[in-house]
Design an enzyme around this catalytic site. Structure first.
Site, PDB file in Angstrom:
ATOM      1  N   ARG A  82      36.244  59.547 -34.952  1.00  0.00           N
ATOM      2  CA  ARG A  82      37.232  58.485 -34.735  1.00  0.00           C
ATOM      3  C   ARG A  82      36.994  57.420 -35.805  1.00  0.00           C
ATOM      4  O   ARG A  82      35.912  56.829 -35.876  1.00  0.00           O
ATOM      5  CB  ARG A  82      37.087  57.906 -33.333  1.00  0.00           C
ATOM      6  N   ASN A 159      43.310  50.006 -30.939  1.00  0.00           N
ATOM      7  CA  ASN A 159      42.065  49.929 -30.195  1.00  0.00           C
ATOM      8  C   ASN A 159      42.130  48.836 -29.127  1.00  0.00           C
ATOM      9  O   ASN A 159      42.527  47.706 -29.413  1.00  0.00           O
ATOM     10  CB  ASN A 159      40.905  49.622 -31.150  1.00  0.00           C
ATOM     11  N   GLU A 160      41.773  49.185 -27.881  1.00  0.00           N
ATOM     12  CA  GLU A 160      41.630  48.219 -26.787  1.00  0.00           C
ATOM     13  C   GLU A 160      42.713  47.138 -26.860  1.00  0.00           C
ATOM     14  O   GLU A 160      42.422  45.944 -27.043  1.00  0.00           O
ATOM     15  CB  GLU A 160      40.229  47.617 -26.805  1.00  0.00           C
ATOM     16  N   HIS A 228      37.607  53.674 -22.301  1.00  0.00           N
ATOM     17  CA  HIS A 228      36.333  53.287 -22.907  1.00  0.00           C
ATOM     18  C   HIS A 228      35.361  52.943 -21.784  1.00  0.00           C
ATOM     19  O   HIS A 228      35.674  52.135 -20.909  1.00  0.00           O
ATOM     20  CB  HIS A 228      36.533  52.094 -23.842  1.00  0.00           C
ATOM     21  N   TYR A 230      31.932  51.474 -20.680  1.00  0.00           N
ATOM     22  CA  TYR A 230      30.736  50.648 -20.880  1.00  0.00           C
ATOM     23  C   TYR A 230      30.261  50.160 -19.510  1.00  0.00           C
ATOM     24  O   TYR A 230      30.138  50.964 -18.588  1.00  0.00           O
ATOM     25  CB  TYR A 230      31.031  49.525 -21.871  1.00  0.00           C
ATOM     26  N   GLU A 257      35.575  55.929 -26.154  1.00  0.00           N
ATOM     27  CA  GLU A 257      34.363  55.219 -26.549  1.00  0.00           C
ATOM     28  C   GLU A 257      33.430  55.183 -25.357  1.00  0.00           C
ATOM     29  O   GLU A 257      33.874  55.114 -24.205  1.00  0.00           O
ATOM     30  CB  GLU A 257      34.637  53.765 -26.961  1.00  0.00           C
ATOM     31  N   TRP A 286      30.414  55.613 -29.356  1.00  0.00           N
ATOM     32  CA  TRP A 286      30.375  54.473 -30.270  1.00  0.00           C
ATOM     33  C   TRP A 286      28.925  54.156 -30.559  1.00  0.00           C
ATOM     34  O   TRP A 286      28.150  53.926 -29.634  1.00  0.00           O
ATOM     35  CB  TRP A 286      31.058  53.249 -29.641  1.00  0.00           C
TER      36      TRP A 286
END
Length: 470
Positions: A82, A159-160, A228, A230, A257, A286
């Site tokens: 990516r 992105n985001e 993503h 996290y 991610e 990531w």
């Protein structure tokens, strides 16, 4: 990269998890004809083979000279990368020529390119972030580098694209649908990847609960959703619940991610990787190297050096359910990457030929060879080359060295897919782990950068393990 998320997300998540939501309704997708397609919640490459991403992100826009990254992550087993690009709104624009070069690097290293526009990160909360509509402007501006490459790239629109501002997050479905439709109306047939709001983590479940409608808004039903993971995803229950809802609804999802740690909490990377593997879901960690702002621990390689993997790099590449053990190369490159360091390359998706492990690594071909040499990009003082080596003999080649001479003083400066030495005009290139074996009828390729001055004549002859090639 997920650059910021407010800690207020945690209690909202706890409340949201207690709410009973309706099951997403699957929409039967149609197929685009030119590259990757989506069907029944799965991603397929241009040959119709299911493709499960196993790769990492690379911050190309901030480290444009780190082009060896493509070869390095491939050598560690990745089947995709990516690539962070900038629209010019927050960071210096990656223009058409640069994007074309990135695509060439991906192709030379047999990687699928997931190209993402980063300037949308945290829109509505992050100062300077731009809209998805602005991201579409960018993709249209570099369209010439993307057309005809549908077999090799996926377009991650932005992105985001929303932070945690509730007023802007509420527009996620409409804005995302409009961005997809605008790309389609301008001729983009690529598989499109769309990120979740809430800095990519969707703790408000906005993407989860609106994904079916967004998918239906795509005229060719060729959209993949990206979550993503996290600190919001710090338990196995949260990881499994989120991913399984998409699979049950037959809506395509990837973990676009994730990390092993983060300032907003400790993601459950073991469950993320295990669940992705069991559900046949792609993941992109990531990130390779170059992190700053307090998250330097997310570097997988120290100073971009593949010989100095960090604990996170070791985990994602070499650990349980990691890239090396689970990655399979896209069949558009003619072969499949096995979980072991050796690789089988087949000349067509319907045929798989594996070289015998007992064959000597120095054994020459029993028939002949063919070499195709091409300059794929050129600029004052430098150029990028690609070499394709085909085994036209009757036996497998297990280990090879290709030799040629330049006539105009060209000097190689970098290579991927092969190592090289040069003495004056004489160049020798040797296959690396994932290009060393060429079955009968098979082809491998490698790329390089070189200096030139005045004239750039192609080599007149090539020898492979001492055998003259056509």
């Amino acid at each position: 990269m997920r650059t910021r998320i407010t800690l207020a997300a945690a209690p909202v998540l706890a409340v949201a998890l207690a709410v009973v939501v309706s099951v997403l309704v699957a929409v039967q997708p149609a197929s685009a004809a030119t590259g990757f397609t989506v069907s029944n919640g799965r991603l397929y490459d241009a040959n119709g083979a299911e493709f499960v991403m196993r790769g990492v992100s690379h911050a190309h826009t901030w480290y444009p000279t780190q082009t060896a990254t493509f070869a390095n992550v491939k050598a560690l087993g990745a089947n995709s990368v990516r690539v962070v690009l900038a629209t010019g709104d927050r960071w210096t624009k990656n223009d058409t020529a640069d994007v074309a070069n990135v695509v060439s690097l991906c192709k030379a290293n047999r990687l699928i390119c997931v190209l993402e526009a980063h300037d949308t990160t945290g829109y509505g909360e992050q100062s300077g972030a731009v809209t998805l509509d602005k991201a579409v402007d960018y993709w249209l501006s570099v369209k010439s580098a993307l057309q005809g490459q549908e077999k090799y790239i996926i377009v991650n629109i932005g992105n985001e694209p929303f932070g945690n501002n509730a007023a802007t997050v509420a527009n996620w479905a409409t804005d995302t649908s409009n961005a997809i439709k605008r790309l389609r109306s301008n001729g983009f047939e690529h598989t499109i990847m769309v990120d979740a709001p809430n800095w990519g983590q969707d703790w408000s479940f906005t993407m989860r609960d609106n994904a079916a409608g967004v998918f239906a808004a795509d005229p060719i039903k060729n959209t993949v959703f990206s979550i993503h993971m996290y600190g919001v995803f710090d338990t196995a229950a949260e990881v499994n619940d989120y991913l399984n809802r998409f699979v049950t609804a037959k809506l395509p999802i990837v973990v676009g991610e994730f990390g092993f740690n983060h300032s907003d909490g400790n993601p459950d990377e073991d469950t993320i990787m295990a669940t992705a593997q069991s559900l046949r879901i792609g993941y992109l960690g990531w990130s390779w190297s170059g992190n700053g702002g307090g998250v330097e621990y997310l570097d997988m390689a120290t100073a971009f050096n593949p010989a100095q993997l960090t604990s996170w790099g070791e985990r994602i590449f070499n650990g349980a359910n990691g890239i090396k053990a689970t990655s399979k190369e896209a069949t558009v490159y003619g072969g499949v990457t096995s979980p072991t360091p050796s690789r089988s390359v087949s000349p067509s998706p319907s045929r798989s030929v594996s070289p015998s492990p007992s064959r000597s690594s120095s054994q020459p071909p029993t028939g002949g060879c063919k070499v195709a040499y091409a300059v794929v990009g050129q600029w004052p003082g430098g150029f990028q080359g690609e070499v394709k080596v085909t085994n036209t003999g009757t036996g497998a080649i297990n280990g090879w060295t290709l030799a040629w001479n330049y006539a105009n003083g060209q000097v190689l400066t970098q290579a991927w897919g092969a190592t090289y030495t040069q003495a004056g005009a004489a160049v020798t290139a040797t296959g690396v782990s994932y290009t060393a074996n060429i079955p009968a009828g098979g082809t491998v390729s490698f790329g390089f950068l070189s200096n030139w001055n005045g004239t750039n004549t192609a080599p007149a002859a090539f020898t492979l393990n001492g055998t003259r090639c056509a």
